[in-house]
Design a protein around this motif. Structure first.
Motif, PDB file in Angstrom:
ATOM      1  N   GLU A 158      27.747  50.120  42.548  1.00 59.74           N
ATOM      2  CA  GLU A 158      27.793  49.231  43.932  1.00 59.74           C
ATOM      3  C   GLU A 158      27.204  50.312  44.921  1.00 59.74           C
ATOM      4  O   GLU A 158      26.486  49.967  45.822  1.00 59.74           O
ATOM      5  N   ARG A 208      32.170  31.362  38.220  1.00 56.93           N
ATOM      6  CA  ARG A 208      31.470  32.521  38.049  1.00 56.93           C
ATOM      7  C   ARG A 208      30.911  33.177  39.199  1.00 56.93           C
ATOM      8  O   ARG A 208      31.114  34.415  39.296  1.00 56.93           O
ATOM      9  N   SER A 209      30.031  32.424  39.772  1.00 54.83           N
ATOM     10  CA  SER A 209      29.703  32.973  41.239  1.00 54.83           C
ATOM     11  C   SER A 209      30.612  33.595  42.113  1.00 54.83           C
ATOM     12  O   SER A 209      30.310  34.826  42.671  1.00 54.83           O
ATOM     13  N   ARG A 257      32.472  36.762  40.883  1.00 57.19           N
ATOM     14  CA  ARG A 257      31.499  38.028  41.007  1.00 57.19           C
ATOM     15  C   ARG A 257      31.576  38.517  42.443  1.00 57.19           C
ATOM     16  O   ARG A 257      31.859  39.563  42.713  1.00 57.19           O
ATOM     17  N   TRP A 296      35.367  39.976  43.475  1.00 58.50           N
ATOM     18  CA  TRP A 296      35.749  41.234  43.119  1.00 58.50           C
ATOM     19  C   TRP A 296      34.764  42.505  43.603  1.00 58.50           C
ATOM     20  O   TRP A 296      35.133  43.703  43.332  1.00 58.50           O
ATOM     21  N   ALA A 297      33.656  42.305  44.016  1.00 57.79           N
ATOM     22  CA  ALA A 297      32.814  43.297  44.459  1.00 57.79           C
ATOM     23  C   ALA A 297      33.572  43.948  45.809  1.00 57.79           C
ATOM     24  O   ALA A 297      34.180  43.381  46.333  1.00 57.79           O
ATOM     25  N   SER A 350      33.441  38.394  52.351  1.00 55.39           N
ATOM     26  CA  SER A 350      34.086  38.319  50.855  1.00 55.39           C
ATOM     27  C   SER A 350      34.688  36.696  50.647  1.00 55.39           C
ATOM     28  O   SER A 350      35.483  36.424  51.613  1.00 55.39           O
ATOM     29  N   ALA A 374      37.431  35.239  34.353  1.00 57.95           N
ATOM     30  CA  ALA A 374      36.478  36.204  34.984  1.00 57.95           C
ATOM     31  C   ALA A 374      37.389  37.301  35.688  1.00 57.95           C
ATOM     32  O   ALA A 374      36.942  38.539  35.347  1.00 57.95           O
ATOM     33  N   VAL A 425      37.632  41.636  34.141  1.00 51.87           N
ATOM     34  CA  VAL A 425      37.272  43.009  35.132  1.00 51.87           C
ATOM     35  C   VAL A 425      37.901  44.166  34.556  1.00 51.87           C
ATOM     36  O   VAL A 425      38.987  44.270  34.476  1.00 51.87           O
ATOM     37  N   GLY A 459      34.324  48.019  36.476  1.00 52.05           N
ATOM     38  CA  GLY A 459      33.922  46.704  37.071  1.00 52.05           C
ATOM     39  C   GLY A 459      34.582  46.712  38.592  1.00 52.05           C
ATOM     40  O   GLY A 459      33.962  46.096  39.429  1.00 52.05           O
ATOM     41  N   HIS A 499      25.787  29.334  45.838  1.00 47.05           N
ATOM     42  CA  HIS A 499      25.784  30.855  45.357  1.00 47.05           C
ATOM     43  C   HIS A 499      26.530  31.649  46.454  1.00 47.05           C
ATOM     44  O   HIS A 499      27.016  31.159  47.417  1.00 47.05           O
TER      45      HIS A 499
END
Length: 482
Positions: free
Chosen positions: A103, A273-274, A277, A280-281, A289, A310, A314, A325, A440
């Motif tokens: 990242e 799922r989108s 992701r 958790w970024a 977020s 999901a 992680v 992750g 997305h």
């Protein structure tokens, strides 16, 4: 010079020189994955800030007089250096901020792309000629506003400072930028790329210090002509008020509490799922977020089940570990906030589906957390978590969901999932946010503007609009002498 951790000795950059500052006053830099002190950051004195302001004043006169072709060449050279040094910059950012190495390295590489975009936009800051009376030439010119005081937080140690720096320099401005004392070396490495590319001394000055002291002096100085800030809503309001008292414009990119509206006709698995992701970024420490998940009651069970899967998949750990992750939170303050918000939600009737507590290891780690049946009066539903907490709430009517989504004073980012073009248009029209993603959870891109509405701020960064705050519009009416 570097430490045993590979962490460089931190310095400020004033008038083209790297320096420790007028005193030995410093603050520790802590690796959030280990809680070890890995360095010290110098804190500026009033004399240091005065030197930086004087340098910015002189640097502005030199930089605005530099031909735009030469400014663009220097900025492209700096972008090349950022790209070449991305691996080193990324490792330093991970050491001091905690995010996974892929990242932070990706952040550095995107930063180079952002700089190239703004460098080219420097050549497109067009004015215009307006038809008027015979014998008169009426023009509109766009000129750099002057020296900028910029303030950036710790969550994007490279990309955050660069959004201010690249826009200001492309417009022809100079800067004094205060980067975060928690992530100083990544900012230092970024500024090194500009200096090594040939940026004239005084054009870009980097300082650290006590936030209240630095902001007061930089904003109140007659040298400063614009205040640019990214950070929390309360601090943004304080700095905007201070700038207003000095009759200086400001650019404010403030916090949010981004709703995700998952409509009845959406694919719940794909949506989960989108959204996961994105959640958790950077351990959820992103102002855009997704942080409130409003899911239609007909698909909420499927969405929740996939979101929990999901979350449990992680791998939480040190950002330097390739298998990680999600890294740690940036500091102990964030860890305590996660515990408080989770405890409050549970006390009010929410259920923890997974996570809900710190990870049992050294460092500021908190497990990816999914909560359901979160009541509207839970603090988590009105306070931006800025961490890995995902509250899921079912809704039955889209109007009800939109009212909930728009019910807070924030308006930075929002997300929607639907398979209906008509519903997508409804979401586009009615969600109150400066950034909206449908089907997305995309992040910021340098070719398009980002920014908020309501308490989430004003002004835009990215896209052709990025230079607007850094330019003034001058009308010139020239009557020709017979």
């Amino acid at each position: 010079m570097t430490t045993d951790h590979g962490y460089p000795a931190v310095r400020m950059h004033i008038a083209g020189r790297w320096c420790q500052g007028e005193t030995e006053r410093t603050a520790p830099v802590v690796n959030p994955a280990t809680e070890e002190v890995i360095g010290e950051v110098p804190l500026a004195t009033r004399a240091d800030l005065d030197r930086a302001l004087d340098a910015a004043a002189g640097g502005f006169e030199a930089w605005r007089a530099t031909p735009v072709t030469e400014r663009t060449r220097i900025l492209h050279a700096a972008a090349d250096l950022i790209g070449e040094r991305a691996a080193r910059i990324g490792r330093i950012a991970t050491l001091e901020q905690g995010k996974p190495l892929r990242e932070s390295t990706g952040e550095a590489r995107r930063t180079a792309g952002t700089l190239r975009w703004h460098a080219d936009d420097a050549r497109r800051a067009y004015g215009r000629i307006i038809p008027t009376d015979p014998g008169t030439i009426l023009t509109v010119r766009r000129e750099p506003i002057g020296p900028v005081a910029a303030f950036v937080p710790w969550n994007f140690p490279v990309g955050g400072p660069n959004r201010k720096i690249s826009s200001a320099l492309a417009a022809g401005c100079s800067l004094v930028i205060k980067a975060s004392e928690e992530t100083p070396a990544a900012a230092m490495e970024l500024v090194s790329c500009y200096a090594d590319a040939g940026l004239p001394p005084g054009v870009l000055n980097l300082v650290f210090g006590e936030p209240a002291e630095v902001s007061e002096q930089l904003i109140n100085s007659p040298v400063t002509r614009l205040v640019a800030f990214t950070g929390s809503v309360p601090v943004g309001k304080l700095l905007a008020a201070r700038a207003g008292q000095a009759m200086k414009p400001s650019l404010m990119e403030l916090g949010g509490h981004a709703p995700v509206v998952v409509c009845a006709d959406a694919d719940p698995v794909r949506a989960a799922r989108s959204a996961a992701r994105a959640k958790w970024a950077n351990a959820g420490q992103v102002c855009t977020s997704p942080s409130r998940f409003l899911v239609h009651e007909s698909i909420v069970e499927e969405f929740t089940a996939e979101f929990v899967r999901a979350a449990e998949a992680v791998t939480v750990g040190d950002g330097l570990d390739e298998s990680t992750g999600m890294g740690p939170l940036a500091n102990e303050r964030r860890l305590k906030t996660m515990e408080r918000l989770t405890a409050d939600a549970v006390a009010r009737g929410a259920s923890v589906q997974t996570g809900g507590e710190p990870v049992d290891r050294p460092g500021y780690f908190f497990a990816p957390t999914v909560l359901t049946d979160v009541p509207a009066d839970a603090e988590l539903m009105s306070e931006e978590p800025f961490g890995p907490l995902a509250p899921i709430v079912a809704f039955g009517d889209l109007d009800e969901a939109l009212d909930t989504a728009n019910g807070l004073p924030y308006g930075l980012a929002a997300y929607g999932f639907t398979d209906s073009a008509a519903t997508a248009e409804t979401l586009s029209d009615r969600l109150q946010a400066g950034i909206l993603s449908i089907n997305h959870c995309g992040g910021s891109v340098h070719e398009a503007p980002s920014g908020g509405v309501k308490d989430s701020g004003y002004g835009r960064e990215g896209g052709p609009e990025a230079l607007d705050a850094y330019l003034v519009t001058k009308r010139v009416s020239h009557q020709l002498v017979p």
